[in-house]
Structure formats: structure tokens, C-alpha cells
Design a protein around this motif. Structure first.
Motif, short mmCIF file in Angstrom:
data_model
loop_
_atom_site.label_atom_id
_atom_site.label_comp_id
_atom_site.label_asym_id
_atom_site.label_seq_id
_atom_site.Cartn_x
_atom_site.Cartn_y
_atom_site.Cartn_z
N THR A 40 -67.22 -35.34 -12.83
CA THR A 40 -65.85 -34.83 -12.75
C THR A 40 -65.12 -35.34 -11.51
O THR A 40 -63.90 -35.39 -11.50
CB THR A 40 -65.84 -33.30 -12.70
N PHE A 41 -65.88 -35.71 -10.50
CA PHE A 41 -65.22 -36.17 -9.27
C PHE A 41 -64.31 -37.35 -9.56
O PHE A 41 -63.15 -37.39 -9.13
CB PHE A 41 -66.26 -36.54 -8.21
N VAL A 42 -64.85 -38.32 -10.29
CA VAL A 42 -64.08 -39.53 -10.55
C VAL A 42 -62.77 -39.19 -11.23
O VAL A 42 -61.69 -39.65 -10.84
CB VAL A 42 -64.90 -40.50 -11.44
N SER A 43 -62.88 -38.33 -12.25
CA SER A 43 -61.68 -38.06 -13.03
C SER A 43 -60.69 -37.22 -12.23
O SER A 43 -59.48 -37.47 -12.28
CB SER A 43 -62.06 -37.36 -14.33
N GLU A 44 -61.19 -36.25 -11.49
CA GLU A 44 -60.28 -35.40 -10.74
C GLU A 44 -59.55 -36.24 -9.69
O GLU A 44 -58.35 -36.10 -9.47
CB GLU A 44 -61.05 -34.26 -10.07
N PHE A 45 -60.29 -37.15 -9.08
CA PHE A 45 -59.70 -38.03 -8.07
C PHE A 45 -58.60 -38.88 -8.69
O PHE A 45 -57.50 -38.99 -8.15
CB PHE A 45 -60.81 -38.91 -7.47
N LEU A 46 -58.92 -39.46 -9.86
CA LEU A 46 -57.92 -40.31 -10.52
C LEU A 46 -56.67 -39.51 -10.87
O LEU A 46 -55.55 -39.97 -10.70
CB LEU A 46 -58.51 -40.90 -11.79
N VAL A 47 -56.88 -38.29 -11.38
CA VAL A 47 -55.72 -37.45 -11.75
C VAL A 47 -54.87 -37.19 -10.51
O VAL A 47 -53.64 -37.32 -10.56
CB VAL A 47 -56.20 -36.13 -12.37
N LEU A 48 -55.52 -36.86 -9.39
CA LEU A 48 -54.75 -36.53 -8.20
C LEU A 48 -54.03 -37.76 -7.66
O LEU A 48 -52.85 -37.69 -7.29
CB LEU A 48 -55.67 -35.94 -7.13
N VAL A 49 -54.72 -38.90 -7.67
CA VAL A 49 -54.06 -40.12 -7.21
C VAL A 49 -52.88 -40.45 -8.09
O VAL A 49 -51.77 -40.74 -7.62
CB VAL A 49 -55.07 -41.29 -7.19
N GLY A 51 -55.55 -27.53 -16.70
CA GLY A 51 -54.36 -27.79 -15.90
C GLY A 51 -54.41 -29.19 -15.30
O GLY A 51 -53.43 -29.94 -15.35
N PHE A 52 -55.57 -29.57 -14.75
CA PHE A 52 -55.72 -30.92 -14.20
C PHE A 52 -55.49 -31.97 -15.27
O PHE A 52 -54.81 -32.99 -15.03
CB PHE A 52 -57.12 -31.11 -13.61
N ILE A 53 -56.07 -31.72 -16.46
CA ILE A 53 -55.95 -32.73 -17.51
C ILE A 53 -54.48 -32.93 -17.89
O ILE A 53 -53.98 -34.06 -17.97
CB ILE A 53 -56.78 -32.32 -18.74
N VAL A 54 -53.77 -31.80 -18.09
CA VAL A 54 -52.36 -31.90 -18.48
C VAL A 54 -51.54 -32.53 -17.36
O VAL A 54 -50.65 -33.35 -17.60
CB VAL A 54 -51.82 -30.51 -18.86
N LEU A 55 -51.88 -32.18 -16.14
CA LEU A 55 -51.18 -32.74 -14.99
C LEU A 55 -51.29 -34.27 -15.00
O LEU A 55 -50.29 -34.98 -14.84
CB LEU A 55 -51.79 -32.19 -13.70
N TYR A 60 -45.47 -37.37 -8.39
CA TYR A 60 -45.04 -36.01 -8.01
C TYR A 60 -45.86 -35.59 -6.80
O TYR A 60 -46.93 -35.01 -6.94
CB TYR A 60 -45.28 -35.03 -9.16
N ARG A 61 -45.34 -35.88 -5.64
CA ARG A 61 -46.15 -35.68 -4.44
C ARG A 61 -46.51 -34.20 -4.25
O ARG A 61 -47.65 -33.85 -4.02
CB ARG A 61 -45.40 -36.22 -3.22
N VAL A 112 -45.45 -30.54 -15.71
CA VAL A 112 -46.25 -30.69 -14.49
C VAL A 112 -46.30 -29.37 -13.73
O VAL A 112 -47.37 -28.95 -13.26
CB VAL A 112 -45.66 -31.82 -13.62
N VAL A 113 -45.16 -28.68 -13.67
CA VAL A 113 -45.16 -27.39 -12.98
C VAL A 113 -46.10 -26.40 -13.67
O VAL A 113 -46.92 -25.74 -13.02
CB VAL A 113 -43.72 -26.83 -12.91
#
Lengths: 508, 508
Positions: B397-406, B318-322, B412-413, B285-286
Motif C-alpha cells: 500500500t505504501f507505493v500506491s498511497e505515495f503515488l496518490v499523494l504525489v 477516500g484515498f482511491i477517489v482522491l 490540489y496542494r 476531491v473535498v
């Protein structure tokens, strides 16, 4: 005293090849020059194919014959079959007479002074000699005996029978004869040294075990306590002799010079068949005789394998000559094969057997491609000359690229499956570190194989670049077989792997 | 329904590649048409297969299994779940678009276009094969073998530094692959020790591998996937490879092929090494967060358009792996959706930039300006692709980026918070890029820029339509992906953290 029984049927493959070699000598003596070439090639091929048929007929045999001096078992027959096929392909390349403008790869008279008047007369007269064929047949006979020999003396005899003709063959190049003769002398001197090491080791082992028979040595290991010094010295010296033949570091220094100097078809033959035979002998002696003390010799092989892989790949990086590069690559491959051998079990044997077949086909094919790329002074072996070959003759370049990818172990080529099985055997035997060195070495090796592909496909051809000669049917068929084996063993390796596994048991 | 969908999807492009390569010289147009036709057919088959998959409703479908190398336990085993199916459809849909984008580019550089079209089809077959593989060795073989066609695509059709870029690409990925090979063998040996030698994914997942061994195997697999994906600090090959490739090839490389790395994480690493995954997840994650910020920062500073997009890809990977290593169902599902969306938007960006470069002959941002005036459609589509790259709501991409962040935030806050910086930077690099190239007064060199031609619109239109469609109505795709993701997370043995609601927080 009873005469020993000789199992003629089981020895048939060797008898056929030696018989053909002797007939070949007679042909040299009594048949006029013009028909000799076709006669010799025909005889060699027929004998090799007949011997191969005999090997297939013998499949499944497992016995010790000829008064305990020869073992005919799975590994011996498997390797004999491999040697016969590879040798037959090599003979096809020996027979090539179109590339040199009607000549072949060999000097018209090996004894004539290089550049002297006698040589010029012979060359202008278009004299071609055919004594390479009986010499080759003797070498093949020795190679067949080497992995089958079941006592140390027979091993030594086989070693000499296979080596002496090779020393001669290495000195017979038509072009760059001084280099070729230097190679022959170097090979002979260092080879003699290594034979002496082997013989001395055999003597020590005899002193230890009171017998030269491999199975007796195995028995003696359990009973003679307190003489380990004698044993270990003997094991070490025998290993030196054999490691020299497989060109493992640090006994590899002859390899690049000899591979470069020898006529290229001979180099291919030597690189493939000698390695197969020598690894066969090494497997038998270390697994059958010294199997019980494997923990004593495994560390030595660990060290030799690591050193061999690293020396091979690192020095290969700096090479500018295709033949020398392939020589170092063959050293690296000896290291990969040793990785499988370290396993010291049947999985290890099977993996080595498979790898040898894979490596042999790719090697004879690759050296044959080198004979096709020619400049005014014969083969253009300098790497810079290969620039842009992919644009001039895509087919030849693609063939060579396939062999290089197989050497590099790229999946869907035979080389990948070979690496997979030897590395599996090693990990299974706990040699994880060795495998990690192996994969790192593979990555380094990929660099110099890929460099040649870059050169062939991604650079513009030089204006004075070499031409690609159109070979006769002999070479075409030979290269075709190499390509087919490289692809088929890469995509459907199953049958060959099963054969190797079934053949992996030594008779004791 | 037992139609072999996946085999068909592998065989059709494979045959297409062979047929395209066999088209005789001089009929380049026919070869291109043939390749495009095959690619379109493959895309249609993939879409039909997707419909059949959804209609059936099972999470695992299209399973086929045949023995390949019996003695080693290698199978030709393919199957699809929601994750692999969506990536297969992405590959099949993008391939004809990429071919169409390359339609005239090779000729403009006086290069033969035929190998490009044949190699892309070959690559398509291999990529679909890796997504479908249910056997670890089959996956590995294709994973490694696909380097060869991509290497030739970069090396034969790229820019001035193409040789360097191709070799760097190959060596990086080969090194990763070889390290992974050691891990694959190590895993296989575990199955040998368990008494049932097999490379089947299902068999290997069922093994109970000790944690200390899992750690090493995890590292071996992740090394290869982190290079392929590419994750900081293993990313340096991508900017070179993407910048030196033709835009169409760069699109294929980072849009489709690199997905194999992140797919491997989901499909192999998570289920095979659940304990090690949970242990190492914070480290990964880091690295992922560093990739997000580092890639975005470097993208802001790029002067070369293709390098700029390459760095945005590193940020997006990076987002995908995160999302994957957040190990929550939203995270993994979001990552899978992200792979599809990133594929679409990156391909769009690369091909549009490619259209720019064809018009002006320069890769530098500084050489453009005010293109929007003479070429509004070109500018509009670039803006659209860019906005989807920066995850504008309403676009895919919005949907996926949002889901990844949520998904990340719930576990991992801190990582979730830092990753949002990537969004801000994304707005910066895309909008600055657009502003510098498209807005303002038209320059001398860009004044007569022709707008997009019919072929070029045909390339861009489907991408735009797909980005919009997935952006507004991601549910069907997400449902399929969710079904695929859930069993994987069960395998890893994690469940989603309880959603943090004010009441729950109060009661703790």
C-alpha cells in the motif's frame, strides 16, 4: 342497402374464442357433471391455442374491418396474442383441483348463501361447478376485442363484454365468500360508474366530431375549431373510464379489495389480461384519435402517472396481505406503463407493448404461487405466515423471489428490460422528471418486494406456519411458463422487443 | 491470440456456481471442494491471461463483441486494459482465499455452507464481468444484479443484525443503481438522437454530449459509484454490512466488490463525461478528503473489530477517489494500484480478525488482550496485514498511497496536505488495535488461544506474499496500469501539471 362486408378471416381469433364460450354454455346445459371439467378445460385450451395460431397466421395484417368497427393491426394482434397466452396460463390455474383437497378455487354454487345449509350440503357432496370456463371465455373474447375496437361504441361493447363476466368471477371464491362477494359488488358498482363515464365521454366526442370512428375523430380535430371544450371534456371522461380499468390512481380504490377478495386464479387472470387489454384500448384511442392533440392530454397523463406510481408504492409499504401488496404493486406498475405511454410515439407504443407482456407473465405466475401456500383456512395470504418459507420449501420461495425481483426490476429479469424500455421512451420524449419519479418509485417499491424475500429466507419459520401444497400438473406447467418467460425475456429480450417494435404501428 | 480469456473467466465461475448449487444435500464437503477447485482454476486462468496480456503488450486486449439486444444497440462486449486486468486478477486470486477462509465457519453456526460457496462463485463471475464490460448496459446489468447474491450472503450468514444490514445494503445500493439507470438511459437517448442507438462504451465516448447534460449524467453515475465505493456521506451502509457479515464475506464485500464503484469512476465517468469531470473534480476531491479523515477518526474510536476495519476501508476508499479525481497520471495509476493493494490488505485483515472471532466468539476489541503470547503466528500476521494497511514502506500500500499523494499534491496542494493526516491516523488506529488485542499479559479467556491452523496459514500466506511482492517490486504491475490509465486521461483532456522545481518556480 348493402350488407356490410365482414372480414371473417381477420376476426378469426375472436370468433374462435366467442364460439368456444357459447359451446361452453351448451356443455353446461347438456353434458352430465362428471366429464364437464375435463371437457371445459380442454375446450378452453384448444380454443385459446387455436386463436393464438390464428393470430400468428394474421401477423402483418393491417386493415380496418367489419364496417370500420374493428382494426386488425400490429398492436391489436400483438396484444391479442399476449392476452391469449396469458389467458391460457390462467385457465391452467383455474383447472387446478388438487390444492383444495379435491376441490378447486371456486364456490360450488355462487348463489348459495355463504355459510348456509345449502352450501354445506353442496360442499359435503363435493359438488364442483364448471361455469367459470364459459364465463372466462366470454371475458377473454371481450379482451381480444377491446384493443382492436376502432369505434367508441365497439369499445364500449367490448368493455362490457370483458367486465361483466369478471364481476361474476370475482364473487366466486370458495373460501372467505363474504369477502369475495363484497369484492364482486364493489367491482361491479365502481365498474358501472366508470362505464358510465366512458359512455358519457363517448357521447361528448360524438357531439364534437359527428362520428364515433376513431379515424374520423382524428380528422375532425383538424377541422372543428372553437369546440375544444367539448373535445377536452370528452377526452377526460373517456380517460376516466379507461384509467379505472388499468387501476391508475385516483381510480384505483377498487383494486386492492377486488384482488384480495376474488379467487386467486381469477385475480391473476384479471390483473394480467385486463391490464393488457385496457392499455391496448387506451393506446389506440389516445394515439389514433387524439394523437394530434397529444400536448393537451399529456400533462394529464403525467400527473396520473406520478400519482399512480407514488400511491402504488407508498401504500404497498404498509400492506400485510400478500394479495393486497401485489394489488398495490400492480397499481404502481400501471404508473410505470403510463410513463411509457406519455411518449405518444411509436417508441412509446413498442415499450408499452413489451412491458405489458413482461408484466403479464410475472403477474399470473406470482398469483399462482400464492395459491400454493396454504393454511387450515385456505390460502395463507397474511405476510407473517410466509416467514421462513425459504427453509420449508426452497423451490416455491425461490420462484416467488424471482417474480418479486422481476417486479422490482432487478437486471437479468424481464422486469428490468421492461423498465428500461418505458423509461427510455419517456426520456426520449423529454419526460425526464417523470423518469426520475419513476426510478425513485422503483427504489421504494424494491423495499416491499425485498421485505417479502427477507421474510421468506432470513427469518425462522413459525411453528404453526402454512404448508406448501404440491400442485397438480396444471399449476406446475403454468408457473413454469411464468418463470421461463421472466428469465428468458430478461436475458434475451431481443426477439420480443423487435416484435413489439414491428407491431407498434396503428392502422388509421 | 484470440482465445476468449474474459468470457472464460466469466463462464467458468458461473458454471461452477451452478454445479455447486446442484450438488445434492448431504454432500456439503464435496460441494465446497468443487467450488474451491473452480475458484483455483479461475485464478490460474486469470494469471495465465495476465501473462498473455503482458506478453502481447497492447494497451487494449481480449476484445470480444457480440450483439445482445440488436434493436436497442446492446452488446455483449468485453475487453481489458491494464486497469481492468489487474482488478480481474485481484478478484480471481482473492476468491479461493475467501472460500478457504469460510471453510468451516458455516458449519460452526449450523448453517448450510453450500449456498455460500455457490453465491460467491456467482458473484465472482458478475464482478469479473463488470470489470471487463465494454458496454454500458452490460456493466449496469451486472453492477445491479450482483447486489442479489451479496444480499443473500449477508442475510443468510451474518450476525444477529444481519437482516437489517442486508436490507440496508440492498436499498442503498439499489437506490444508487436506479438513479444511475436514469442517467444510463439519458446517455443512451443522446446516442439515439445522434442517429446511432448504442450502449457500446466506445460509441458513447465518441458522442459529443453538451456540458449541461453531462453534468446531470455525471451526477447520476457518481451517485451510484459513491454509494458503492463508499464515499462520505454515502457510506453508512458499509460498517453495518461488514460488521454483520461473516468475516470472509466482509472481506469479499469491501475487498473486491466495492472496487466496482471506484473502477466505474475510472472506466466510465472519466471518459464519458470529461467536461463535467473537470468541473466537479474539486467537489469530489473535498468529499474524498473528508472520507479519509472521517473514516480514520471513526476507526480509532471503534470497539467492534469488524466495524473498525470497515471504517479503515472508508478512509482508504477516500484515498482511491482522491487519486482518481486529482486527474494526474500518478494519481489515477496510484489509485488503481491502491485498489489492488487495498483488496489484498483488507481481505487479510478481515480474515485474520475472523480467525480471532472464531476462537473467542466476540467482535469486541476489549475482549482480547495478550494474544501474541499463545498465538504468535496469528499476532504476527495481523501485525503484518495492519502495517500494510497503514502503508509501511516496503509493503504494497505504501507505493500506491505515495503515488496518490504525489499525484494529488501537484494539482490540489491543500487536499494533498490534509490527506496526509490520514496516514498518521492510520498508524494510530492500527497500532492501538494491535496493542489492545495482541500485546500485554495474556488474559484468562485468551490464554489457551490456539495458533493458526494449517488451513488458516494457507489462507494468510498468499496474501502476505503478494503484499510483499507488490511492495518491493511494483514496476510490472504499475507498467500495465499506466498503459491503461493514459488513454483515459487523454480522453478527459487533462495533462499532468508541470513538476514544481525550484528553477521553474523562480522563473514564474
Amino acid at each position: 342497402m348493402n350488407a356490410p362486408t365482414i372480414e371473417y378471416g381477420e376476426l378469426l381469433p375472436m370468433l374462435i374464442v366467442f364460439g368456444a364460450a357459447i359451446i361452453g354454455v351448451l356443455i353446461e346445459a347438456f353434458v352430465p357433471r362428471p366429464p364437464r371439467h375435463l371437457l371445459q378445460v380442454g375446450l378452453a385450451l384448444v380454443a385459446l391455442i387455436a386463436a393464438f395460431v390464428a393470430v400468428i397466421w394474421l401477423a402483418g395484417t393491417s386493415l380496418v374491418g367489419a364496417a370500420g368497427s374493428v382494426a386488425i393491426d400490429g398492436p391489436a394482434l400483438f396484444l391479442q396474442g399476449a392476452i391469449l397466452v396469458l389467458a391460457a396460463i390462467s385457465v391452467l390455474f383455474f383447472a387446478e383441483r388438487r390444492l383444495e383437497g379435491g376441490g378447486d378455487a371456486f364456490a360450488p354454487s355462487a348463489s348459495a348463501l355463504p355459510g348456509g345449509a345449502a352450501e354445506r350440503t353442496l360442499v359435503t357432496a363435493g359438488v364442483l361447478q364448471t361455469e367459470v370456463y364459459p364465463l372466462t371465455m366470454f371475458a377473454i373474447g371481450g379482451m381480444l376485442l377491446f384493443p382492436a375496437a376502432n369505434d367508441l361504441l365497439t369499445l364500449f361493447v367490448a368493455l362490457e363484454v370483458l367486465s361483466l363476466p369478471l364481476y361474476l368471477l370475482a364473487g366466486m371464491a370458495r373460501r372467505r365468500r363474504l369477502l369475495s362477494q363484497e369484492a364482486a359488488l364493489k367491482y361491479f358498482l365502481l365498474g358501472a360508474f366508470s362505464s358510465a363515464f366512458f359512455l358519457f365521454g363517448a357521447a361528448l366526442i360524438y357531439g364534437f366530431a359527428g362520428s364515433v370512428q376513431l379515424s374520423d375523430i382524428d380528422v375532425a380535430l383538424g377541422t372543428r375549431v372553437g369546440q375544444e371544450g367539448l373535445l377536452l371534456a370528452g377526452v377526460g371522461l373517456i380517460a376516466v373510464g379507461l384509467l379505472f380499468k388499468v387501476s391508475a390512481a385516483p381510480f384505483h380504490s377498487w383494486t386492492p379489495d377486488v384482488y384480495q377478495g376474488a379467487p386467486t386464479p381469477v385475480t391473476g387472470f384479471m390483473a394480467a389480461c385486463t391490464k393488457v387489454a385496457a392499455f391496448g384500448a387506451m393506446l389506440r384511442i389516445f394515439y389514433v384519435s387524439f394523437g394530434a392533440v397529444s400536448s393537451d392530454w399529456q400533462p394529464m397523463f403525467w400527473a396520473v402517472a406520478v400519482l399512480t406510481m407514488m400511491v402504488g408504492v407508498v401504500v404497498a409499504l404498509t400492506q400485510t396481505d400478500v394479495k393486497r401488496m401485489l394489488a398495490y404493486s400492480s397499481i404502481a406498475h400501471a404508473g410505470f406503463i403510463l410513463t411509457g405511454m406519455v411518449a405518444a410515439d411509436e417508441i412509446g407504443t413498442a415499450s408499452v407493448l413489451f412491458y405489458l407482456v413482461v408484466y403479464g407473465f410475472t403477474t399470473v405466475g406470482a398469483f399462482a404461487v400464492i395459491t400454493l401456500v396454504r393454511g387450515p383456512a385456505g390460502e395463507a395470504t397474511h405476510l407473517a405466515k410466509w416467514a421462513g418459507l425459504g427453509k420449508r420449501s426452497p423451490l416455491v420461495a425461490a420462484t416467488f423471489a424471482l417474480f418479486l425481483l422481476a417486479f422490482a426490476g432487478i437486471p437479468l429479469t424481464s422486469g428490468f428490460v421492461g423498465k428500461l424500455v418505458v423509461f427510455s421512451a419517456a426520456i426520449d420524449a423529454g419526460a425526464v422528471l417523470l423518469v426520475i419519479v419513476g426510478v425513485v418509485a422503483s427504489a421504494i417499491a424494491a423495499f416491499f418486494y425485498i421485505r417479502v424475500i427477507v421474510l421468506m429466507f432470513f427469518t425462522e419459520p413459525a411453528p404453526d406456519g402454512p404448508t406448501v401444497a404440491v400442485p397438480s400438473l396444471w399449476t406446475t406447467v403454468g408457473i413454469g411458463l411464468g418463470v421461463a418467460a421472466t428469465i428468458i425475456l430478461g436475458i434475451v429480450p431481443g426477439p420480443m422487443l423487435e416484435l413489439a417494435q414491428q407491431a407498434a404501428t396503428f392502422v388509421r | 491470440m484470440n482465445f476468449p480469456w474474459l468470457t472464460t473467466l466469466i463462464v467458468v465461475p458461473l458454471l461452477g456456481a451452478a454445479l455447486t448449487a446442484l450438488v445434492p444435500r448431504g454432500l456439503e464437503l464435496a460441494a465446497k471442494r468443487l467450488a474451491l477447485f473452480i475458484a483455483v482454476i479461475t485464478a490460474i486462468i486469470a494469471l495465465v491471461a495476465a501473462v498473455a496480456f503482458v506478453a502481447e503488450g497492447q494497451p487494449e486486449q481480449f476484445v470480444e463483441q457480440y450483439e445482445w439486444v440488436g434493436s436497442l444497440g446492446v452488446f455483449y462486449a468485453v475487453g481489458a486494459n491494464g486497469v481492468s486486468l489487474s482488478l480481474i486478477v485481484l478478484t480471481a486470486v482473492v476468491t479461493p482465499i475467501v472460500l478457504l477462509a469460510m471453510w468451516r465457519e458455516a458449519e460452526a453456526e449450523r448453517r448450510n455452507p453450500k449456498p455460500f460457496f455457490a453465491l460467491v462463485l456467482l458473484l465472482e463471475a458478475m464482478i469479473i464481468g463488470t470489470f471487463a464490460a465494454q458496454d454500458v448496459l452490460l456493466f449496469y446489468v451486472l453492477f445491479e444484479a450482483m447486489l442479489v447474491p451479496m444480499y443473500f450472503l449477508i442475510g443468510l450468514y451474518g450476525g444477529p443484525q444481519r437482516r437489517y444490514a442486508a436490507v440496508k445494503f440492498l436499498l442503498y445500493n439499489l437506490l444508487g443503481g436506479l438513479i444511475m439507470l436514469a442517467a444510463v438511459i439519458g446517455l443512451y437517448v443522446q446516442s439515439v438522437d445522434a442517429g446511432q442507438p448504442s450502449f457500446l462504451l466506445a460509441d458513447l465516448v465518441a458522442l459529443d454530449v453538451p456540458v449541461d447534460i453531462q453534468r446531470w449524467l455525471f451526477l447520476g453515475f457518481m451517485f451510484a459509484f459513491a454509494i458503492k465505493a463508499p464515499l462520505w456521506p454515502f457510506h453508512t451502509w458499509l460498517p453495518d454490512a461488514a460488521a454483520e457479515s461473516t468475516p470472509a464475506n466482509a472481506a469479499y464485500l469491501s475487498g473486491v466488490m466495492d472496487k466496482v464503484g471506484t473502477f466505474g469512476m475510472i472506466a466510465l465517468v472519466l471518459p464519458l463525461f470529461p467536461d463535467a469531470t473537470r468541473e466537479f473534480a474539486p467537489v469530489v476531491v473535498v468529499l474524498a478528503v473528508i472520507s479519509i479523515v472521517y473514516g480514520a477518526l471513526l476507526a480509532v474510536g471503534q470497539t467492534d473489530m469488524k466495524r473498525l476495519i470497515a471504517y479503515t476501508s472508508i478512509s482508504h476508499f477516500g484515498f482511491i477517489v482522491l487519486g482518481i479525481f486529482a486527474l494526474t497520471s500518478q494519481g489515477v495509476a496510484g489509485s488503481t494500484l491502491y485498489m489492488v493493494n487495498h483488496g489484498l490488505s483488507t481481505v487479510a485483515l478481515f480474515v485474520i480478525v475472523g480467525f480471532l472471532i472464531v476462537r473467542r466468539g466476540s467482535r469486541l476489541v476489549a475482549d482480547y488482550g495478550g494474544v501474541a503470547q499463545p498465538a504468535p503466528i496469528l499476532a504476527g500476521s495481523l501485525l503484518f496485514a495492519g502495517l500494510s494497511g497503514l502503508a509501511l514502506p516496503g509493503l504494497a500500500t505504501f507505493v500506491s498511497e505515495f503515488l496518490v499523494l504525489v499525484g494529488t499534491y501537484s494539482r490540489y496542494r491543500a487536499a494533498g496536505v490534509v490527506a496526509t493526516v490520514g496516514i498518521i491516523l492510520a498508524a494510530l488506529y492500527i497500532l492501538l488495535f494491535y496493542q489492545r488485542t495482541m500485546t500485554g499479559p495474556a488474559r484468562e479467556a485468551t490464554r489457551d488461544f490456539p495458533d493458526l491452523r494449517r488451513r488458516e496459514i494457507l489462507v494468510v500466506a498468499p496474501l502476505v506474499a503478494l503484499l510483499l511482492a507488490v511492495g518491493f517490486f511494483p514496476k510490472p504491475l504499475l507498467d500495465v496500469i499506466d498503459d491503461g490509465v493514459r488513454p483515459t486521461l487523454v480522453e478527459v483532456g487533462v495533462s499532468d501539471p508541470e513538476p514544481i522545481t525550484p528553477t521553474a518556480e523562480g522563473s514564474e
